[in-house]
Motif scaffolding. Structure first.
Motif, PDB file in Angstrom:
ATOM      1  N   ASP A 125       0.833  -1.204   0.000  1.00 16.56           N
ATOM      2  CA  ASP A 125       0.000   0.000   0.000  1.00 16.56           C
ATOM      3  C   ASP A 125       0.870   1.258   0.000  1.00 16.56           C
ATOM      4  N   LEU A 126       1.935   1.264   0.808  1.00 18.88           N
ATOM      5  CA  LEU A 126       2.839   2.417   0.835  1.00 18.88           C
ATOM      6  C   LEU A 126       3.514   2.596  -0.525  1.00 18.88           C
ATOM      7  N   TYR A 127       3.955   1.498  -1.109  1.00 18.23           N
ATOM      8  CA  TYR A 127       4.595   1.552  -2.421  1.00 18.23           C
ATOM      9  C   TYR A 127       3.658   2.193  -3.449  1.00 18.23           C
ATOM     10  N   GLU A 128       2.399   1.799  -3.433  1.00 15.59           N
ATOM     11  CA  GLU A 128       1.439   2.346  -4.395  1.00 15.59           C
ATOM     12  C   GLU A 128       1.180   3.825  -4.149  1.00 15.59           C
ATOM     13  N   GLN A 129       1.102   4.233  -2.891  1.00 21.47           N
ATOM     14  CA  GLN A 129       0.885   5.644  -2.571  1.00 21.47           C
ATOM     15  C   GLN A 129       2.067   6.501  -3.025  1.00 21.47           C
ATOM     16  N   MET A 130       3.292   6.008  -2.766  1.00 22.86           N
ATOM     17  CA  MET A 130       4.470   6.775  -3.139  1.00 22.86           C
ATOM     18  C   MET A 130       4.617   6.827  -4.667  1.00 22.86           C
ATOM     19  N   ASN A 131       4.240   5.747  -5.374  1.00 24.16           N
ATOM     20  CA  ASN A 131       4.258   5.773  -6.834  1.00 24.16           C
ATOM     21  C   ASN A 131       3.264   6.783  -7.377  1.00 24.16           C
ATOM     22  N   GLU A 132       2.084   6.829  -6.781  1.00 20.30           N
ATOM     23  CA  GLU A 132       1.071   7.791  -7.219  1.00 20.30           C
ATOM     24  C   GLU A 132       1.553   9.214  -6.997  1.00 20.30           C
ATOM     25  N   LEU A 133       2.237   9.451  -5.878  1.00 18.01           N
ATOM     26  CA  LEU A 133       2.781  10.778  -5.601  1.00 18.01           C
ATOM     27  C   LEU A 133       3.849  11.143  -6.633  1.00 18.01           C
ATOM     28  N   GLN A 134       4.711  10.189  -6.982  1.00 20.17           N
ATOM     29  CA  GLN A 134       5.756  10.422  -7.979  1.00 20.17           C
ATOM     30  C   GLN A 134       5.152  10.746  -9.342  1.00 20.17           C
ATOM     31  N   GLU A 135       4.120   9.999  -9.717  1.00 18.73           N
ATOM     32  CA  GLU A 135       3.487  10.242 -11.019  1.00 18.73           C
ATOM     33  C   GLU A 135       2.768  11.590 -11.043  1.00 18.73           C
ATOM     34  N   ARG A 136       2.206  11.996  -9.937  1.00 22.00           N
ATOM     35  CA  ARG A 136       1.420  13.234  -9.892  1.00 22.00           C
ATOM     36  C   ARG A 136       2.296  14.476  -9.824  1.00 22.00           C
ATOM     37  N   THR A 137       3.420  14.412  -9.116  1.00 23.69           N
ATOM     38  CA  THR A 137       4.246  15.596  -8.908  1.00 23.69           C
ATOM     39  C   THR A 137       5.608  15.517  -9.581  1.00 23.69           C
ATOM     40  N   GLY A 138       6.001  14.307 -10.028  1.00 20.88           N
ATOM     41  CA  GLY A 138       7.316  14.147 -10.632  1.00 20.88           C
ATOM     42  C   GLY A 138       8.423  14.013  -9.606  1.00 20.88           C
ATOM     43  N   GLU A 139       8.085  14.031  -8.333  1.00 20.94           N
ATOM     44  CA  GLU A 139       9.083  13.898  -7.258  1.00 20.94           C
ATOM     45  C   GLU A 139       8.367  13.455  -5.977  1.00 20.94           C
ATOM     46  N   TRP A 140       9.123  13.436  -4.909  1.00 23.14           N
ATOM     47  CA  TRP A 140       8.535  13.157  -3.596  1.00 23.14           C
ATOM     48  C   TRP A 140       8.634  14.433  -2.757  1.00 23.14           C
ATOM     49  N   PRO A 141       7.680  15.307  -2.849  1.00 25.25           N
ATOM     50  CA  PRO A 141       7.726  16.543  -2.041  1.00 25.25           C
ATOM     51  C   PRO A 141       7.787  16.187  -0.561  1.00 25.25           C
ATOM     52  N   ALA A 174       6.876  17.555   2.305  1.00 26.51           N
ATOM     53  CA  ALA A 174       5.691  17.677   3.158  1.00 26.51           C
ATOM     54  C   ALA A 174       4.695  16.558   2.897  1.00 26.51           C
ATOM     55  N   GLU A 175       4.412  16.300   1.615  1.00 28.41           N
ATOM     56  CA  GLU A 175       3.428  15.258   1.286  1.00 28.41           C
ATOM     57  C   GLU A 175       3.966  13.866   1.635  1.00 28.41           C
ATOM     58  N   ALA A 176       5.257  13.645   1.386  1.00 26.97           N
ATOM     59  CA  ALA A 176       5.845  12.348   1.708  1.00 26.97           C
ATOM     60  C   ALA A 176       5.791  12.076   3.208  1.00 26.97           C
ATOM     61  N   VAL A 177       6.067  13.130   3.991  1.00 30.55           N
ATOM     62  CA  VAL A 177       6.025  12.975   5.443  1.00 30.55           C
ATOM     63  C   VAL A 177       4.607  12.670   5.911  1.00 30.55           C
ATOM     64  N   ASP A 178       3.605  13.340   5.324  1.00 31.66           N
ATOM     65  CA  ASP A 178       2.213  13.081   5.710  1.00 31.66           C
ATOM     66  C   ASP A 178       1.813  11.644   5.389  1.00 31.66           C
ATOM     67  N   ILE A 179       2.206  11.179   4.187  1.00 34.86           N
ATOM     68  CA  ILE A 179       1.872   9.801   3.804  1.00 34.86           C
ATOM     69  C   ILE A 179       2.534   8.805   4.747  1.00 34.86           C
ATOM     70  N   LEU A 180       3.831   9.012   5.008  1.00 30.94           N
ATOM     71  CA  LEU A 180       4.552   8.080   5.874  1.00 30.94           C
ATOM     72  C   LEU A 180       4.055   8.145   7.310  1.00 30.94           C
ATOM     73  N   GLY A 181       3.714   9.348   7.772  1.00 33.64           N
ATOM     74  CA  GLY A 181       3.210   9.477   9.138  1.00 33.64           C
ATOM     75  C   GLY A 181       1.918   8.715   9.337  1.00 33.64           C
ATOM     76  N   THR A 182       0.992   8.865   8.386  1.00 35.50           N
ATOM     77  CA  THR A 182      -0.277   8.131   8.463  1.00 35.50           C
ATOM     78  C   THR A 182      -0.049   6.630   8.360  1.00 35.50           C
ATOM     79  N   TRP A 183       0.890   6.252   7.468  1.00 37.22           N
ATOM     80  CA  TRP A 183       1.175   4.833   7.256  1.00 37.22           C
ATOM     81  C   TRP A 183       1.806   4.196   8.490  1.00 37.22           C
ATOM     82  N   LEU A 184       2.769   4.898   9.086  1.00 41.35           N
ATOM     83  CA  LEU A 184       3.451   4.357  10.263  1.00 41.35           C
ATOM     84  C   LEU A 184       2.512   4.235  11.457  1.00 41.35           C
TER      85      LEU A 184
END
Length: 265
Positions: free
Chosen positions: A16-32, A34-44
């Protein structure tokens, strides 16, 4: 490479984390950040890092506990059997017989029978004052850490286990003159159960030489868990299904520390 197993809660979370981070990469072209921290915080937050290390309670055998108390001593000794403990207590009683000689119903010499000597010396439980004793059996216990399965080894799943269990075979003795022993065979594992006149006990032995390869771990070991009644007497290589994915714990702890550092920036 490690392939997450979606059949386990940990594997599903990693995918699930892999898919979320891939979607973020496709949408923004990078791992911003702030957004990466929010995703990981919720996931952890889906994981529990505070639970104690899983341990299995083992009982290696039993012991007889003898506690003897008087005005001068309060001692506890351990014995392999009741008879030995009682003999030791009777030895103390005979050496202290002068303390009770001459009392009502007490002979000049202690009885030869250990139990009789102890009962006469101490008297009824309700009438004991300065001197008393306790004699009881108890388990010898230890707790061992549940160890994850060796890398690359996967124990058969529920369906395969059920199929293999249904093929178990019982090999009976053909008669009193048969030199063999009764045993159960399953996946090449032989479990012998018989009455042993020499040991004066019901004897159980497990033979693993012909174990089917699907149960053999790297290093040529077989995960084995043995219970008697409700007590585990041996456990080697066994790991509860959910603990098998415990190898992610270290990675998750590292990610957690990374999120905390990012939030502190």
């Amino acid at each position: 490479m490690i392939t997450p197993d979606r059949a386990t809660p940990e594997g599903e979370a990693v995918i699930d984390l892999y898919e979320q981070m891939n979607e973020l990469q496709e949408r923004t072209g990078e791992w911003p950040g702030a957004e990466a921290v929010d995703i990981l915080g919720t996931w952890l937050a889906r994981f529990d890092f505070t639970s104690p290390v899983p341990r299995t309670r083992l009982v290696a055998g039993s012991v007889w506990v003898l506690r003897r108390r008087d005005r001068h001593v309060d001692e506890v000794t351990l014995w392999s059997d009741e008879g030995s403990a009682l003999a030791a207590l009777a030895g103390h009683v005979r050496g202290s017989w002068d303390n009770v000689r001459g009392g009502d119903g007490i002979p000049d010499l202690p009885p030869l029978d250990d139990r009789g000597a102890v009962d006469l010396y101490y008297g009824p439980k309700s009438e004991r004052s300065d001197e008393d004793y306790w004699l009881y059996a108890d388990d010898i216990r230890r707790c061992v850490r549940t160890v994850p399965a060796p890398r690359g080894f996967r124990f058969p799943g529920e369906e395969l286990c059920a199929a293999v269990n249904s093929t178990a075979v019982f090999h009976a003795k053909t008669g009193p003159d048969d030199e063999g022993l009764p045993c159960i065979e399953i996946a090449g594992v032989l479990v012998f159960v018989h009455l042993d006149a020499d040991m004066q006990a019901v004897r159980v032995s497990v033979h693993l030489d012909a174990t089917d390869e699907l149960l053999v771990q790297p290093g040529q070991t077989v995960p084995l868990h043995v219970e008697v009644e409700d007590s585990t007497v041996f456990s080697g290589g066994a790991a509860p299904a959910r603990a098998a994915a415990g190898g992610w714990r270290q990675l998750l702890q590292q990610l957690c520390r990374w999120v905390q550092r990012k939030r502190g920036d």
